[in-house]
Design an enzyme around this catalytic site. Structure first.
Site, PDB file in Angstrom:
ATOM      1  N   ASN A  96      34.125  44.861  50.529  1.00 47.03           N
ATOM      2  CA  ASN A  96      35.273  44.732  51.437  1.00 47.03           C
ATOM      3  C   ASN A  96      36.592  45.127  50.762  1.00 47.03           C
ATOM      4  O   ASN A  96      37.669  44.900  51.302  1.00 47.03           O
ATOM      5  CB  ASN A  96      35.373  43.296  51.972  1.00 47.03           C
ATOM      6  CG  ASN A  96      35.652  42.275  50.875  1.00 47.03           C
ATOM      7  OD1 ASN A  96      35.773  42.623  49.707  1.00 47.03           O
ATOM      8  ND2 ASN A  96      35.758  41.010  51.259  1.00 47.03           N
ATOM      9  N   HIS A 104      37.756  43.969  47.856  1.00 47.36           N
ATOM     10  CA  HIS A 104      38.448  42.943  47.044  1.00 47.36           C
ATOM     11  C   HIS A 104      38.413  43.298  45.560  1.00 47.36           C
ATOM     12  O   HIS A 104      37.535  44.013  45.092  1.00 47.36           O
ATOM     13  CB  HIS A 104      37.890  41.530  47.302  1.00 47.36           C
ATOM     14  CG  HIS A 104      36.526  41.246  46.766  1.00 47.36           C
ATOM     15  ND1 HIS A 104      35.712  40.268  47.298  1.00 47.36           N
ATOM     16  CD2 HIS A 104      35.813  41.771  45.731  1.00 47.36           C
ATOM     17  CE1 HIS A 104      34.590  40.206  46.613  1.00 47.36           C
ATOM     18  NE2 HIS A 104      34.622  41.115  45.662  1.00 47.36           N
ATOM     19  N   GLU A 115      40.748  38.750  48.582  1.00 49.33           N
ATOM     20  CA  GLU A 115      40.064  39.255  49.760  1.00 49.33           C
ATOM     21  C   GLU A 115      41.041  40.049  50.638  1.00 49.33           C
ATOM     22  O   GLU A 115      42.266  39.968  50.447  1.00 49.33           O
ATOM     23  CB  GLU A 115      39.505  38.066  50.551  1.00 49.33           C
ATOM     24  CG  GLU A 115      38.493  37.210  49.776  1.00 49.33           C
ATOM     25  CD  GLU A 115      37.090  37.826  49.729  1.00 49.33           C
ATOM     26  OE1 GLU A 115      36.981  39.040  49.441  1.00 49.33           O
ATOM     27  OE2 GLU A 115      36.121  37.092  49.948  1.00 49.33           O
ATOM     28  N   ASP A 166      38.153  35.223  37.731  1.00 50.18           N
ATOM     29  CA  ASP A 166      37.965  34.273  38.831  1.00 50.18           C
ATOM     30  C   ASP A 166      36.838  33.299  38.514  1.00 50.18           C
ATOM     31  O   ASP A 166      36.123  33.459  37.507  1.00 50.18           O
ATOM     32  CB  ASP A 166      37.704  35.019  40.155  1.00 50.18           C
ATOM     33  CG  ASP A 166      36.704  36.158  40.013  1.00 50.18           C
ATOM     34  OD1 ASP A 166      35.929  36.156  39.046  1.00 50.18           O
ATOM     35  OD2 ASP A 166      36.699  37.044  40.884  1.00 50.18           O
TER      36      ASP A 166
HETATM   37  P1  PGA Z   1      29.220  43.227  42.213  1.00 52.04           P
HETATM   38  O1  PGA Z   1      30.577  42.547  42.632  1.00 52.04           O
HETATM   39  O2  PGA Z   1      29.427  43.799  40.860  1.00 52.04           O
HETATM   40  O3  PGA Z   1      28.211  42.099  42.191  1.00 52.04           O
HETATM   41  O4  PGA Z   1      28.910  44.262  43.236  1.00 52.04           O
HETATM   42  C1  PGA Z   1      31.768  43.239  42.458  1.00 52.04           C
HETATM   43  C2  PGA Z   1      32.909  42.436  43.029  1.00 52.04           C
HETATM   44  O5  PGA Z   1      32.698  41.732  44.009  1.00 52.04           O
HETATM   45  O6  PGA Z   1      34.015  42.533  42.481  1.00 52.04           O
END
Ligand code: PGA
Length: 251
Positions: free
Chosen positions: A142, A144, A149, A74
Site C-alpha cells: 500500500n 507504506h 500507512e 517500527d
Molecule cells: P515485506 O514488508 O518485506 O514483508 O514485504 C515490507 C514493508 O511492509 O515495509
C-alpha cells in the site's frame, strides 16, 4: 516551505538475490567508512537476505559492527522483545545474534511499554538526536514506509499508529506464533526517516510494482507515503525486475 523534488537512483536487478547483494554491500561500505555508523534498519520478509549477507560478511572478516549504532523503524504494540513475532526478536534472529553488534548500541522500540505514547516520544527523541548515515527501508504493497500507512503526512513524527487491514493481512504470512497481526504499532515518522543522510529502499516481487511506480513516478502525496522520499536528495531504489515491472522504459 516548498520541498525540492529529487530523482532517485534506481537499480533494477535481474534476480532478487542481486538486490540482497547490492544492499548488503552498500551497508558494509558505510560501516567500513565509519566504524560507528548509525544505521536505520527495517524488518519484513524483504531484508532477510540482506541480513544473511551481512552476517556472512562479518563471518568472513569483511566488516565489524561492534561500534555501529542501530535504530529500528517500527514495532508492534503489545509484544515484548522476547516474543517471536516482535521485530526485536526478528532483529536478533536474523542479524544481531549472528554478528558482533554491541547490545548497548542497539536501539529498539519497547512494544510492551505500558504507555505506548510515552514510548513513542522517548524513542522518537532518541532517534532524532542521531542522524542515520544510512536508512534501510522496505515498502508495503500500500506504499507504506515503516508503518506510515496511506494518509500519513510528510511532517509525521514517531507515534502510535493503527495498521491498515491490508498491512495486517500482508504481515499475517510472516507471523510465527500469533494468529493475527497486532492492530497497532509504534513507527518512526516520515519526517524522521527523511533526516537520514542516505536511504536505500529494497523491493522484490510483482505485488510491490504498483507501490513502487506510484512512489517514483507520482508527485509526492500521502496516498503513497513512499512518494515523500522524493523530498530526499540521496535515495537509492534497489528493485528486482518484478518490483520494477511498472516503471516503464525510463527506469
Ligand atoms: P515485506 O514488508 O518485506 O514483508 O514485504 C515490507 C514493508 O511492509 O515495509
Amino acid at each position: 516551505m516548498p520541498h525540492t523534488l529529487h530523482d532517485p537512483r534506481i537499480s533494477i536487478l535481474a534476480r532478487n538475490i542481486e538486490v540482497d547483494d547490492l544492499a548488503s554491500q552498500a551497508i558494509t561500505d558505510v560501516v567500513n567508512a565509519r566504524a560507528d555508523a548509525r544505521l536505520g534498519l527495517a524488518t519484513g520478509s524483504t531484508p532477510i537476505g540482506v541480513y544473511d549477507r551481512l552476517a556472512a560478511a562479518w563471518r568472513d572478516g569483511k566488516v565489524s559492527f561492534s561500534q555501529v549504532h542501530t535504530f529500528n523503524l517500527d514495532e508492534y504494540c503489545g509484544l515484548p522483545s522476547t516474543h517471536p513475532d516482535s521485530f526485536a526478536f526478528y532483529m536478533w534472529h536474523h542479524l544481531f545474534g549472528r554478528t558482533d553488534f554491541d547490545p548497548g548500541k542497539i536501539n529498539l522500540i519497547a512494544g510492551d511499554a505500558a504507555d505506548p505514547t510515552a514510548e513513542a516520544r522517548r524513542y522518537g527523541e532518541r532517534f532524532a538526536r542521531q542522524k542515520c548515515d544510512l536508512q534501510l527501508l522496505g515498502i508495503g504493497e500500500n506504499g507504506h514506509i515503516g508503518f506510515n500507512e496511506p494518509g500519513s503526512p510528510a511532517e509525521g513524527r514517531t507515534r502510535v499508529v493503527r495498521l491498515e487491514p491490508s498491512t495486517r493481512a500482508a504481515n499475517q504470512k510472516t507471523l510465527r506464533v500469533l494468529k493475527e497481526t497486532p492492530e497497532s504499532a509504534i513507527t518512526i515518522g516520515i519526517a524522521d526517516i527523511l533526516q537520514a543522510k542516505s536511504i536505500i529502499v529494497i523491493a522484490k516481487g510483482p505485488a510491490k510494482a504498483e507501490a513502487v511506480r506510484k512512489a517514483i513516478k507520482d508527485r509526492p502525496n500521502s496516498t503513497c507515503p513512499a512518494s515523500f522520499l522524493r523530498y530526499h536528495p540521496d535515495v537509492h531504489w534497489m528493485l528486482d525486475a518484478d518490483a520494477a515491472g511498472l516503471l516503464g522504459a525510463q527506469a
